[in-house]
Design a protein around this motif. Structure first.
Motif, PDB file in Angstrom:
ATOM      1  N   ILE A  27       0.855  -1.183   0.000  1.00  0.00           N
ATOM      2  CA  ILE A  27       0.000   0.000   0.000  1.00  0.00           C
ATOM      3  C   ILE A  27       0.891   1.232   0.000  1.00  0.00           C
ATOM      4  O   ILE A  27       1.797   1.350   0.817  1.00  0.00           O
ATOM      5  CB  ILE A  27      -0.922   0.030   1.235  1.00  0.00           C
ATOM      6  N   GLN A  28       0.624   2.125  -0.944  1.00  0.00           N
ATOM      7  CA  GLN A  28       1.367   3.377  -1.020  1.00  0.00           C
ATOM      8  C   GLN A  28       0.369   4.527  -1.042  1.00  0.00           C
ATOM      9  O   GLN A  28      -0.736   4.392  -1.554  1.00  0.00           O
ATOM     10  CB  GLN A  28       2.241   3.412  -2.275  1.00  0.00           C
ATOM     11  N   PHE A  29       0.790   5.668  -0.482  1.00  0.00           N
ATOM     12  CA  PHE A  29      -0.080   6.836  -0.387  1.00  0.00           C
ATOM     13  C   PHE A  29       0.595   8.048  -0.998  1.00  0.00           C
ATOM     14  O   PHE A  29       1.815   8.172  -0.968  1.00  0.00           O
ATOM     15  CB  PHE A  29      -0.397   7.152   1.077  1.00  0.00           C
ATOM     16  N   GLU A  30      -0.230   8.959  -1.515  1.00  0.00           N
ATOM     17  CA  GLU A  30       0.261  10.275  -1.950  1.00  0.00           C
ATOM     18  C   GLU A  30      -0.897  11.259  -1.863  1.00  0.00           C
ATOM     19  O   GLU A  30      -2.040  10.871  -1.635  1.00  0.00           O
ATOM     20  CB  GLU A  30       0.874  10.234  -3.349  1.00  0.00           C
ATOM     21  N   ASP A  31      -0.588  12.525  -2.037  1.00  0.00           N
ATOM     22  CA  ASP A  31      -1.594  13.598  -1.984  1.00  0.00           C
ATOM     23  C   ASP A  31      -2.393  13.563  -0.678  1.00  0.00           C
ATOM     24  O   ASP A  31      -3.612  13.596  -0.673  1.00  0.00           O
ATOM     25  CB  ASP A  31      -2.552  13.521  -3.178  1.00  0.00           C
ATOM     26  N   VAL A  43     -11.738  16.056  16.133  1.00  0.00           N
ATOM     27  CA  VAL A  43     -12.087  15.247  14.966  1.00  0.00           C
ATOM     28  C   VAL A  43     -11.323  15.788  13.763  1.00  0.00           C
ATOM     29  O   VAL A  43     -11.305  16.997  13.516  1.00  0.00           O
ATOM     30  CB  VAL A  43     -13.609  15.279  14.698  1.00  0.00           C
ATOM     31  N   TYR A  44     -10.696  14.873  13.028  1.00  0.00           N
ATOM     32  CA  TYR A  44      -9.887  15.234  11.872  1.00  0.00           C
ATOM     33  C   TYR A  44     -10.361  14.471  10.655  1.00  0.00           C
ATOM     34  O   TYR A  44     -10.860  13.348  10.766  1.00  0.00           O
ATOM     35  CB  TYR A  44      -8.405  14.905  12.116  1.00  0.00           C
ATOM     36  N   GLY A  45     -10.184  15.081   9.506  1.00  0.00           N
ATOM     37  CA  GLY A  45     -10.446  14.418   8.241  1.00  0.00           C
ATOM     38  C   GLY A  45      -9.142  14.237   7.491  1.00  0.00           C
ATOM     39  O   GLY A  45      -8.321  15.156   7.427  1.00  0.00           O
ATOM     40  N   ILE A  46      -8.938  13.043   6.953  1.00  0.00           N
ATOM     41  CA  ILE A  46      -7.725  12.731   6.196  1.00  0.00           C
ATOM     42  C   ILE A  46      -8.147  12.237   4.821  1.00  0.00           C
ATOM     43  O   ILE A  46      -8.914  11.280   4.707  1.00  0.00           O
ATOM     44  CB  ILE A  46      -6.884  11.656   6.914  1.00  0.00           C
ATOM     45  N   GLN A  47      -7.654  12.905   3.784  1.00  0.00           N
ATOM     46  CA  GLN A  47      -7.898  12.491   2.397  1.00  0.00           C
ATOM     47  C   GLN A  47      -6.574  12.008   1.813  1.00  0.00           C
ATOM     48  O   GLN A  47      -5.558  12.701   1.929  1.00  0.00           O
ATOM     49  CB  GLN A  47      -8.440  13.660   1.575  1.00  0.00           C
ATOM     50  N   ILE A  48      -6.600  10.842   1.197  1.00  0.00           N
ATOM     51  CA  ILE A  48      -5.374  10.200   0.724  1.00  0.00           C
ATOM     52  C   ILE A  48      -5.635   9.517  -0.613  1.00  0.00           C
ATOM     53  O   ILE A  48      -6.637   8.830  -0.780  1.00  0.00           O
ATOM     54  CB  ILE A  48      -4.906   9.107   1.722  1.00  0.00           C
ATOM     55  N   LYS A  49      -4.701   9.677  -1.541  1.00  0.00           N
ATOM     56  CA  LYS A  49      -4.728   8.847  -2.747  1.00  0.00           C
ATOM     57  C   LYS A  49      -3.974   7.565  -2.403  1.00  0.00           C
ATOM     58  O   LYS A  49      -2.853   7.613  -1.901  1.00  0.00           O
ATOM     59  CB  LYS A  49      -4.064   9.539  -3.934  1.00  0.00           C
ATOM     60  N   GLN A  50      -4.610   6.425  -2.647  1.00  0.00           N
ATOM     61  CA  GLN A  50      -4.045   5.147  -2.225  1.00  0.00           C
ATOM     62  C   GLN A  50      -3.817   4.230  -3.417  1.00  0.00           C
ATOM     63  O   GLN A  50      -4.678   4.084  -4.270  1.00  0.00           O
ATOM     64  CB  GLN A  50      -4.997   4.464  -1.242  1.00  0.00           C
ATOM     65  N   TYR A  51      -2.650   3.613  -3.428  1.00  0.00           N
ATOM     66  CA  TYR A  51      -2.308   2.564  -4.387  1.00  0.00           C
ATOM     67  C   TYR A  51      -2.247   1.256  -3.606  1.00  0.00           C
ATOM     68  O   TYR A  51      -1.451   1.139  -2.677  1.00  0.00           O
ATOM     69  CB  TYR A  51      -0.943   2.831  -5.028  1.00  0.00           C
ATOM     70  N   TYR A  57      -5.078  -8.926  -6.005  1.00  0.00           N
ATOM     71  CA  TYR A  57      -5.951  -7.765  -6.225  1.00  0.00           C
ATOM     72  C   TYR A  57      -5.117  -6.491  -6.252  1.00  0.00           C
ATOM     73  O   TYR A  57      -4.096  -6.399  -5.579  1.00  0.00           O
ATOM     74  CB  TYR A  57      -6.997  -7.666  -5.100  1.00  0.00           C
ATOM     75  N   GLY A  58      -5.569  -5.509  -7.007  1.00  0.00           N
ATOM     76  CA  GLY A  58      -4.910  -4.213  -7.033  1.00  0.00           C
ATOM     77  C   GLY A  58      -5.878  -3.130  -7.480  1.00  0.00           C
ATOM     78  O   GLY A  58      -6.760  -3.383  -8.292  1.00  0.00           O
ATOM     79  N   ASP A  59      -5.725  -1.940  -6.917  1.00  0.00           N
ATOM     80  CA  ASP A  59      -6.516  -0.805  -7.382  1.00  0.00           C
ATOM     81  C   ASP A  59      -5.859   0.497  -6.928  1.00  0.00           C
ATOM     82  O   ASP A  59      -4.934   0.511  -6.127  1.00  0.00           O
ATOM     83  CB  ASP A  59      -7.970  -0.876  -6.920  1.00  0.00           C
ATOM     84  N   VAL A  60      -6.366   1.575  -7.481  1.00  0.00           N
ATOM     85  CA  VAL A  60      -5.941   2.922  -7.110  1.00  0.00           C
ATOM     86  C   VAL A  60      -7.217   3.709  -6.865  1.00  0.00           C
ATOM     87  O   VAL A  60      -8.187   3.587  -7.613  1.00  0.00           O
ATOM     88  CB  VAL A  60      -5.129   3.599  -8.237  1.00  0.00           C
ATOM     89  N   GLY A  61      -7.231   4.501  -5.799  1.00  0.00           N
ATOM     90  CA  GLY A  61      -8.417   5.288  -5.521  1.00  0.00           C
ATOM     91  C   GLY A  61      -8.170   6.266  -4.395  1.00  0.00           C
ATOM     92  O   GLY A  61      -7.032   6.496  -3.980  1.00  0.00           O
ATOM     93  N   TYR A  62      -9.257   6.828  -3.904  1.00  0.00           N
ATOM     94  CA  TYR A  62      -9.184   7.886  -2.914  1.00  0.00           C
ATOM     95  C   TYR A  62      -9.878   7.456  -1.626  1.00  0.00           C
ATOM     96  O   TYR A  62     -11.024   7.017  -1.637  1.00  0.00           O
ATOM     97  CB  TYR A  62      -9.816   9.162  -3.472  1.00  0.00           C
ATOM     98  N   LEU A  63      -9.160   7.599  -0.540  1.00  0.00           N
ATOM     99  CA  LEU A  63      -9.618   7.193   0.775  1.00  0.00           C
ATOM    100  C   LEU A  63      -9.849   8.442   1.622  1.00  0.00           C
ATOM    101  O   LEU A  63      -9.047   9.376   1.597  1.00  0.00           O
ATOM    102  CB  LEU A  63      -8.534   6.322   1.421  1.00  0.00           C
ATOM    103  N   PHE A  64     -10.956   8.465   2.347  1.00  0.00           N
ATOM    104  CA  PHE A  64     -11.218   9.519   3.323  1.00  0.00           C
ATOM    105  C   PHE A  64     -11.501   8.862   4.662  1.00  0.00           C
ATOM    106  O   PHE A  64     -12.280   7.912   4.750  1.00  0.00           O
ATOM    107  CB  PHE A  64     -12.418  10.381   2.925  1.00  0.00           C
ATOM    108  N   LEU A  65     -10.860   9.355   5.709  1.00  0.00           N
ATOM    109  CA  LEU A  65     -11.099   8.892   7.074  1.00  0.00           C
ATOM    110  C   LEU A  65     -11.485  10.076   7.944  1.00  0.00           C
ATOM    111  O   LEU A  65     -10.822  11.117   7.900  1.00  0.00           O
ATOM    112  CB  LEU A  65      -9.840   8.254   7.670  1.00  0.00           C
ATOM    113  N   MET A  66     -12.564   9.933   8.706  1.00  0.00           N
ATOM    114  CA  MET A  66     -12.900  10.901   9.741  1.00  0.00           C
ATOM    115  C   MET A  66     -12.548  10.236  11.064  1.00  0.00           C
ATOM    116  O   MET A  66     -13.131   9.208  11.423  1.00  0.00           O
ATOM    117  CB  MET A  66     -14.383  11.278   9.733  1.00  0.00           C
TER     118      MET A  66
END
Length: 101
Positions: A27-31, A43-51, A57-66
């Motif tokens: 798993i790799q992250f950017e942005d 409370v914090y929000g984290i937005q991450i582009k995830q590889y 299995y494999g995918d690329v997308g955008y993860l948000f965590l509150m």
């Protein structure tokens, strides 16, 4: 949109299955963007582009965590979203998409 709610134990159990059934998980992250919900909030929000790549299995997308860090030794993830691509306006889900009490 699909809403799924799981307990911490169920989430950890699912993760264990993923790791047991794969020779590797990469798993790799950017942005990464981190925002505080309000000045008086923990409370914090984290937005991450995830590889994500694994044995089967494999995918690329955008993860948000509150994440609620009110009790630092017991952080809580209130919201986790995953989207394979940005919204039509170029945004990804974030704090502004959820009501925070």
């Amino acid at each position: 949109v699909q809403y799924i709610q799981v307990s911490k134990n169920d989430y950890i159990t699912r993760l264990r299955r993923v790791f047991k059934s794969n020779e590797f998980v990469n798993i790799q992250f950017e942005d990464n963007t981190v925002k505080k919900a309000r000045a008086d909030s923990k409370v914090y929000g984290i937005q991450i582009k995830q590889y994500y790549y694994s044995t089967n299995y494999g995918d690329v997308g955008y993860l948000f965590l509150m994440i609620d860090l009110d009790t630092i030794t017991d952080p809580k993830i209130w919201v986790r979203t995953w989207q394979p691509q940005k919204n039509a306006d170029g945004s990804i889900y974030g704090l502004e998409n959820f009501s925070i009490q």
